[in-house]
Design a protein around this motif. Structure first.
Motif, PDB file in Angstrom:
ATOM      1  N   ALA A  60      -7.973   5.780  -3.172  1.00  0.00           N
ATOM      2  CA  ALA A  60      -8.893   4.945  -2.393  1.00  0.00           C
ATOM      3  C   ALA A  60      -8.898   5.201  -0.897  1.00  0.00           C
ATOM      4  N   GLY A  61      -7.975   6.017  -0.439  1.00  0.00           N
ATOM      5  CA  GLY A  61      -7.909   6.541   0.763  1.00  0.00           C
ATOM      6  C   GLY A  61      -6.811   6.171   1.645  1.00  0.00           C
ATOM      7  N   SER A  62      -5.898   5.569   1.048  1.00  0.00           N
ATOM      8  CA  SER A  62      -4.283   5.506   1.732  1.00  0.00           C
ATOM      9  C   SER A  62      -3.871   6.806   1.594  1.00  0.00           C
ATOM     10  N   GLU A  63      -3.084   6.840   2.834  1.00  0.00           N
ATOM     11  CA  GLU A  63      -2.386   8.229   3.452  1.00  0.00           C
ATOM     12  C   GLU A  63      -1.110   8.241   2.640  1.00  0.00           C
ATOM     13  N   ALA A  64      -0.732   7.071   2.185  1.00  0.00           N
ATOM     14  CA  ALA A  64       0.669   6.789   1.261  1.00  0.00           C
ATOM     15  C   ALA A  64       0.726   5.722   0.607  1.00  0.00           C
ATOM     16  N   ALA A  65       1.737   5.632  -0.271  1.00  0.00           N
ATOM     17  CA  ALA A  65       2.101   4.344  -0.999  1.00  0.00           C
ATOM     18  C   ALA A  65       3.668   4.202  -1.108  1.00  0.00           C
ATOM     19  N   GLY A  66       3.988   3.139  -1.243  1.00  0.00           N
ATOM     20  CA  GLY A  66       5.498   2.750  -1.526  1.00  0.00           C
ATOM     21  C   GLY A  66       5.779   1.918  -2.246  1.00  0.00           C
ATOM     22  N   ALA A  67       7.271   1.707  -2.391  1.00  0.00           N
ATOM     23  CA  ALA A  67       7.638   0.380  -3.285  1.00  0.00           C
ATOM     24  C   ALA A  67       8.992   0.195  -3.003  1.00  0.00           C
ATOM     25  N   ALA A  68       9.331  -1.076  -3.253  1.00  0.00           N
ATOM     26  CA  ALA A  68      10.708  -1.523  -2.888  1.00  0.00           C
ATOM     27  C   ALA A  68      11.226  -2.143  -4.359  1.00  0.00           C
ATOM     28  N   LYS A  93       9.205  13.926  17.541  1.00  0.00           N
ATOM     29  CA  LYS A  93       9.076  13.104  16.422  1.00  0.00           C
ATOM     30  C   LYS A  93       9.047  13.949  15.167  1.00  0.00           C
ATOM     31  N   GLN A  94       9.707  13.502  14.028  1.00  0.00           N
ATOM     32  CA  GLN A  94       9.616  13.892  12.659  1.00  0.00           C
ATOM     33  C   GLN A  94       8.167  13.988  12.352  1.00  0.00           C
ATOM     34  N   LYS A  95       7.569  15.403  11.664  1.00  0.00           N
ATOM     35  CA  LYS A  95       6.057  15.412  11.208  1.00  0.00           C
ATOM     36  C   LYS A  95       6.220  14.866   9.722  1.00  0.00           C
ATOM     37  N   ILE A  96       5.057  14.238   9.136  1.00  0.00           N
ATOM     38  CA  ILE A  96       4.950  13.783   8.070  1.00  0.00           C
ATOM     39  C   ILE A  96       3.798  14.241   7.415  1.00  0.00           C
ATOM     40  N   ARG A  97       3.845  14.620   6.258  1.00  0.00           N
ATOM     41  CA  ARG A  97       2.785  15.492   5.602  1.00  0.00           C
ATOM     42  C   ARG A  97       2.382  14.210   4.699  1.00  0.00           C
ATOM     43  N   THR A  98       0.864  14.175   4.554  1.00  0.00           N
ATOM     44  CA  THR A  98       0.349  13.430   3.810  1.00  0.00           C
ATOM     45  C   THR A  98      -0.391  14.102   2.579  1.00  0.00           C
ATOM     46  N   PRO A  99      -0.612  13.476   1.746  1.00  0.00           N
ATOM     47  CA  PRO A  99       0.009  11.948   1.226  1.00  0.00           C
ATOM     48  C   PRO A  99       1.641  11.982   1.272  1.00  0.00           C
ATOM     49  N   TYR A 100       2.241  10.965   1.592  1.00  0.00           N
ATOM     50  CA  TYR A 100       3.617  10.619   1.288  1.00  0.00           C
ATOM     51  C   TYR A 100       3.929   9.568   0.546  1.00  0.00           C
ATOM     52  N   GLY A 153       2.570 -10.923  -8.373  1.00  0.00           N
ATOM     53  CA  GLY A 153       2.101 -10.654  -9.516  1.00  0.00           C
ATOM     54  C   GLY A 153       0.951  -9.777  -9.386  1.00  0.00           C
ATOM     55  N   GLY A 154       0.822  -9.048  -8.389  1.00  0.00           N
ATOM     56  CA  GLY A 154      -0.358  -8.242  -8.147  1.00  0.00           C
ATOM     57  C   GLY A 154      -0.294  -7.409  -7.124  1.00  0.00           C
ATOM     58  N   VAL A 155      -1.150  -6.523  -6.880  1.00  0.00           N
ATOM     59  CA  VAL A 155      -1.399  -5.537  -5.692  1.00  0.00           C
ATOM     60  C   VAL A 155      -2.569  -5.935  -4.965  1.00  0.00           C
ATOM     61  N   SER A 156      -2.668  -5.167  -3.697  1.00  0.00           N
ATOM     62  CA  SER A 156      -3.716  -5.388  -2.696  1.00  0.00           C
ATOM     63  C   SER A 156      -4.983  -4.985  -3.593  1.00  0.00           C
ATOM     64  N   ASP A 157      -6.249  -5.855  -3.259  1.00  0.00           N
ATOM     65  CA  ASP A 157      -7.332  -5.059  -3.909  1.00  0.00           C
ATOM     66  C   ASP A 157      -7.922  -4.001  -3.003  1.00  0.00           C
ATOM     67  N   MET A 158      -8.777  -3.233  -3.871  1.00  0.00           N
ATOM     68  CA  MET A 158      -9.309  -2.047  -3.158  1.00  0.00           C
ATOM     69  C   MET A 158     -10.324  -2.560  -1.948  1.00  0.00           C
ATOM     70  N   GLN A 159     -11.081  -3.501  -1.922  1.00  0.00           N
ATOM     71  CA  GLN A 159     -11.787  -3.834  -0.740  1.00  0.00           C
ATOM     72  C   GLN A 159     -10.999  -4.194   0.356  1.00  0.00           C
ATOM     73  N   TYR A 160      -9.829  -4.939   0.210  1.00  0.00           N
ATOM     74  CA  TYR A 160      -8.777  -5.178   1.361  1.00  0.00           C
ATOM     75  C   TYR A 160      -8.132  -3.703   1.684  1.00  0.00           C
ATOM     76  N   VAL A 161      -7.856  -2.944   0.934  1.00  0.00           N
ATOM     77  CA  VAL A 161      -7.376  -1.555   1.183  1.00  0.00           C
ATOM     78  C   VAL A 161      -8.327  -0.733   2.134  1.00  0.00           C
ATOM     79  N   ARG A 162      -9.644  -0.711   1.516  1.00  0.00           N
ATOM     80  CA  ARG A 162     -10.857   0.112   2.304  1.00  0.00           C
ATOM     81  C   ARG A 162     -10.853  -0.611   3.768  1.00  0.00           C
ATOM     82  N   GLU A 163     -10.818  -2.025   3.767  1.00  0.00           N
ATOM     83  CA  GLU A 163     -11.349  -2.706   5.132  1.00  0.00           C
ATOM     84  C   GLU A 163     -10.321  -2.424   6.242  1.00  0.00           C
TER      85      GLU A 163
END
Length: 235
Positions: A196-204, A2-9, A154-164
């Motif tokens: 906040a601890g995510s190994e990546a972010a993204g957008a469409a 498999k393709q290796k992915i470097r983080t954060p990506y 109209g918003g993004v995930s809150d940080m409590q959700y992200v960490r949990e």
């Protein structure tokens, strides 16, 4: 292998906002940003665009938005995994809210992807669904509350959700990469999620609906670079 992915990506999804030559234009911009900032960029685009992008970029990790589980032979209109790989894809998305799948179907697709060394990028709506999918051991889980996808919330995930949700997934399989993408519209949000601890972010939609999508691609990938540098300073 498999393709290796470097983080954060960073991950970009075109969905069907764009097509044809515009897809290639955005892919080249993403490719340039990946090189400029030395960041791995996953690029998810309709299957019909994969080969041309693969032949005209150097740094992108291309993912198909969907595939079926059939094998070479009979089958009309199904998306053959081997054909995606031959076109240049390195993996596949499963269970996006706009193409939902049952758990048995997710498992079958993950098993089939593993046969051809495909990365599996799995989407989950709730923390409970993320836990269930984590037990199937995809390579990536993108836990996105459905109401935030496409900018409609109209918003993004809150940080409590992200960490949990990160904690819930890592407790099951610490090797799964966890991304945040729902509702992201600017580089600052990208930076904050990674810090906040995510190994990546993204957008469409945050890119596709931006006033200047090309500039937004550069801004968001640059924000990943900034977060990566700041994380190194912490360690």
């Amino acid at each position: 292998m498999k393709q290796k992915i470097r983080t954060p990506y960073f991950e970009i999804g075109t969905k069907n906002y764009i097509y044809g030559d515009t897809v290639l234009e955005y892919a080249r911009a993403a490719d340039a940003a990946a090189e400029k900032y030395d960041i791995d960029v996953l690029f998810i685009t309709p299957c019909v665009e994969i080969r041309r992008i693969a032949e005209n970029t150097k740094h992108l990790i291309l993912l198909a938005p969907y595939m079926d589980t059939l094998r070479p032979g009979r089958g009309m209109a199904d998306i053959l995994p081997e054909a995606l790989k031959a076109a240049g894809a390195k993996g596949v998305v499963v269970n996006h809210c706009e193409k939902p799948m049952s758990l048995p179907a997710i498992k079958a697709t993950i098993d089939r992807a593993n046969e051809i060394d495909f990365l599996v990028f799995a989407c989950a709506d709730s923390i409970a669904e993320a836990r269930a999918i984590a037990q199937l051991h995809p390579d990536i889980i993108n836990p996105e509350p459905t109401e935030l996808i496409g900018g409609s919330g109209g918003g993004v995930s809150d940080m409590q959700y992200v960490r949990e949700v990160i904690r819930a997934i890592k407790e099951i399989d610490p090797e799964i990469l966890v991304e945040q993408a729902a509702g992201i519209t600017n580089g600052r949000q990208v930076y904050d999620f990674i810090m906040a601890g995510s190994e990546a972010a993204g957008a469409a939609s945050g890119i596709m609906n931006a006033k200047d999508p090309i500039a937004m691609i550069d801004e968001m990938v640059g924000a990943v670079r900034a977060a990566a540098d700041d994380l190194k300073k912490r360690s």
